[in-house]
Structures are given as C-alpha cells and as structure tokens.
Motif scaffolding. Structure first.
Motif, PDB file in Angstrom:
ATOM      1  N   PHE A  48      51.274  32.083  25.355  1.00  0.00           N
ATOM      2  CA  PHE A  48      51.213  31.870  26.793  1.00  0.00           C
ATOM      3  C   PHE A  48      50.559  30.529  27.098  1.00  0.00           C
ATOM      4  O   PHE A  48      49.624  30.115  26.433  1.00  0.00           O
ATOM      5  N   ALA A  56      52.703  31.190  32.067  1.00  0.00           N
ATOM      6  CA  ALA A  56      54.063  31.422  31.574  1.00  0.00           C
ATOM      7  C   ALA A  56      54.062  31.485  30.054  1.00  0.00           C
ATOM      8  O   ALA A  56      53.144  30.991  29.393  1.00  0.00           O
ATOM      9  N   SER A  57      55.084  32.078  29.510  1.00  0.00           N
ATOM     10  CA  SER A  57      55.216  32.143  28.055  1.00  0.00           C
ATOM     11  C   SER A  57      55.765  30.816  27.534  1.00  0.00           C
ATOM     12  O   SER A  57      56.396  30.054  28.266  1.00  0.00           O
ATOM     13  N   ASP A 228      50.131  38.635  35.789  1.00  0.00           N
ATOM     14  CA  ASP A 228      50.845  37.559  35.101  1.00  0.00           C
ATOM     15  C   ASP A 228      50.752  37.733  33.582  1.00  0.00           C
ATOM     16  O   ASP A 228      51.750  37.625  32.860  1.00  0.00           O
ATOM     17  N   GLN A 232      54.131  38.823  31.367  1.00  0.00           N
ATOM     18  CA  GLN A 232      54.609  37.912  30.337  1.00  0.00           C
ATOM     19  C   GLN A 232      54.646  38.593  28.969  1.00  0.00           C
ATOM     20  O   GLN A 232      55.580  38.406  28.192  1.00  0.00           O
ATOM     21  N   LYS A 268      59.693  38.580  38.247  1.00  0.00           N
ATOM     22  CA  LYS A 268      60.857  38.065  37.520  1.00  0.00           C
ATOM     23  C   LYS A 268      62.165  38.118  38.301  1.00  0.00           C
ATOM     24  O   LYS A 268      63.162  37.534  37.876  1.00  0.00           O
TER      25      LYS A 268
END
Length: 281
Positions: A48, A56-57, A228, A232, A268
C-alpha cells in the motif's frame, strides 16, 4: 498525519540530484516528507502507498512523482523470501527551476506544478523505467542528460493526481510520535476490531479530541482511513484467492457483511463480487 523530515542531502552531499536503486525485505511504515521532488519506481513488490490523503495499493511497475514537502510512505511485506526492489530519483526545486524558463518547457512546468498533489503515471512507461535504472549507473554530464530525458518523457506521459484539494499537511513536531504511533498500529491490527476509544487511548486523547486531531493531520476521518486500509486489503484477497466474500470481510476486520459491501461499493464503485468478476475477464 505528522510526517518526519528526511534529510536527503546528507545521504549524497556532492550530487546535483540523487538516484538510488535498492533491494529490501519489506517496506517499513515511515511517514515522512522532504523539500525535494521524488520519483519512485517500484521494480518489484506490492503493498500500500500513502501520499497525502491518498491510500492505494501498488504493485510491480508502480511509478509516482511526489512534490516538495508532500508526506508519503510505501508499506509492504513479502509473503515469501523475495525482496522488494525500487529505484528513486530526488531533485530540488532550485535545480529543476533552471530548466523551466523556456517555451519548450511548458509540459515540464505543468508536471512539476501538478506534482504538488502527487502524480501516478498510469501507462506502462517501460522506456522511462529502463532509463531510470540505467541512470543509477551513469556518471558525469551523461547523468544529467539522462535525468532530463526521464523528466521530458514523463511530462508527456498520462498521469492522475493522488491527493485532493482538501489535504493540508500538518508539520507540528509535537504530533509526530503520536500520529505515527496510531497509523503504525492500524497497519498492524486492521484485521481486528478496532474501537475509537482504543486508538484514542494510544496517544492519551479523548475520543472527540482524537477525531479532530486525526482529521486535521490526515485530511480524513479515522473511520474513512481505516476503511481505506481494509478495502485495499480486501481487493488483494479478492483477486488472489477464491475465498467467499463473507470470509474476506471477516479477514479484513468487518463484522457485518452488509456494511462491508456498502463500504466497498462506495470506495470502488463496484460490489466485491463485481470487482472480482471484472478483474478475471
């Protein structure tokens, strides 16, 4: 969250700009900032990435440009004996400014301005990445020419901003240890039930004061930040396993499947099942 100031010039004191290629067993949580621009290419590894208020990944090939004093960190642990590999280029505002006064530099000027929010380059950009690797092995004036070539190609590449307009970094020294303690704790324990009282107690604040503190430091509410992390992680499990969605929800710290589905859809734009199916096509 309160980042740590990193003294890059102390690492390569005689360089016009800085370039690194390294391998490490894992990316440790280290929320930090520095006055230099930073271009990071993840050659190999996944986990991440936190840039400002963006969570975010990342995976092999991740390419991000970060502007001065924008807090960031990469976090990842290999599930086998493989090493993470990355190439990093860092350069000062004064150095790049000397190339921005030309009519031919419009695209470069726009890119460095947009880098204040962090930029994720969406295409494969294999030529740029290969040149970044080669750059770590060059010397003399050729090194500067290669560096400018990388920036020139980047200025024409597709990118998206990472942080939002709402993010204003907090640089108070007295908050440094507290916010890093909280975020490190969340990274280690997000699969469990975590209460607001629990994390507030970590840094000896009341729940209401903790919420104000966390929002001011990260630009996000505590629950949004925790979601979050969990969403993720759930994306990775959805793509890499055949586990039932209810099992995935529980593994990621959600006690309610309906709540997990609702948060996943919000984050998403797809349900967990739709997300899995769309990535298997």
């Amino acid at each position: 969250m309160k980042p740590i100031l990193e003294q890059i010039r102390l690492q390569q004191p005689n360089a016009t700009f800085y370039s690194y290629r390294f391998e490490i067993p894992f990316f440790e949580f280290k929320w930090h900032y520095h006055p230099e621009y930073e271009l990071t290419y993840i050659v190999k590894g996944n986990g991440f990435r936190l840039v400002g208020n963006s969570y975010a990944s990342f995976g092999d090939g991740d390419l991000v440009l970060i502007g001065p004093n924008l807090p960031h960190t990469w976090v990842g642990k290999s599930k086998d004996d493989s090493l993470f590999e990355a190439v990093v280029l860092q350069f000062s505002s004064s150095f790049i400014a000397s190339f921005l006064g030309f009519e031919e530099s419009d695209a470069l000027q726009k890119m460095v301005v947009n880098a204040q929010k962090g930029l994720f380059f969406t295409a494969s950009n294999e030529g740029i990445k290969n040149e970044m690797i080669q750059l770590t092995e060059t010397s003399g004036f050729e090194r500067i020419l290669s560096f400018l070539s990388v920036l020139n190609q980047l200025s024409a590449a597709e990118s998206v901003p990472l942080t939002t307009e709402k993010f204003v970094p907090l640089y108070s020294l007295e908050t440094e240890k507290r916010i890093n303690k909280v975020c490190g704790y969340l990274e280690q324990n997000f699969t469990k039930t975590i209460t607001l009282a629990e994390v507030a107690n970590l840094i000896s604040l009341s729940e209401s004061n903790f919420c104000k503190f966390f929002k001011k430091a990260t630009g996000k509410t505590f629950s949004d930040y925790l979601n979050d992390i969990r969403i993720q992680e759930s994306c990775q499990i959805l793509l890499k396993t055949d586990l039932d969605i209810n099992q995935i929800a529980m593994q990621c710290g959600y006690e309610s499947l309906s709540y997990f589905n609702r948060i996943f859809l919000k984050k998403k734009g797809l349900t967990p099942r739709q997300f899995r199916q769309s990535n298997l096509l």
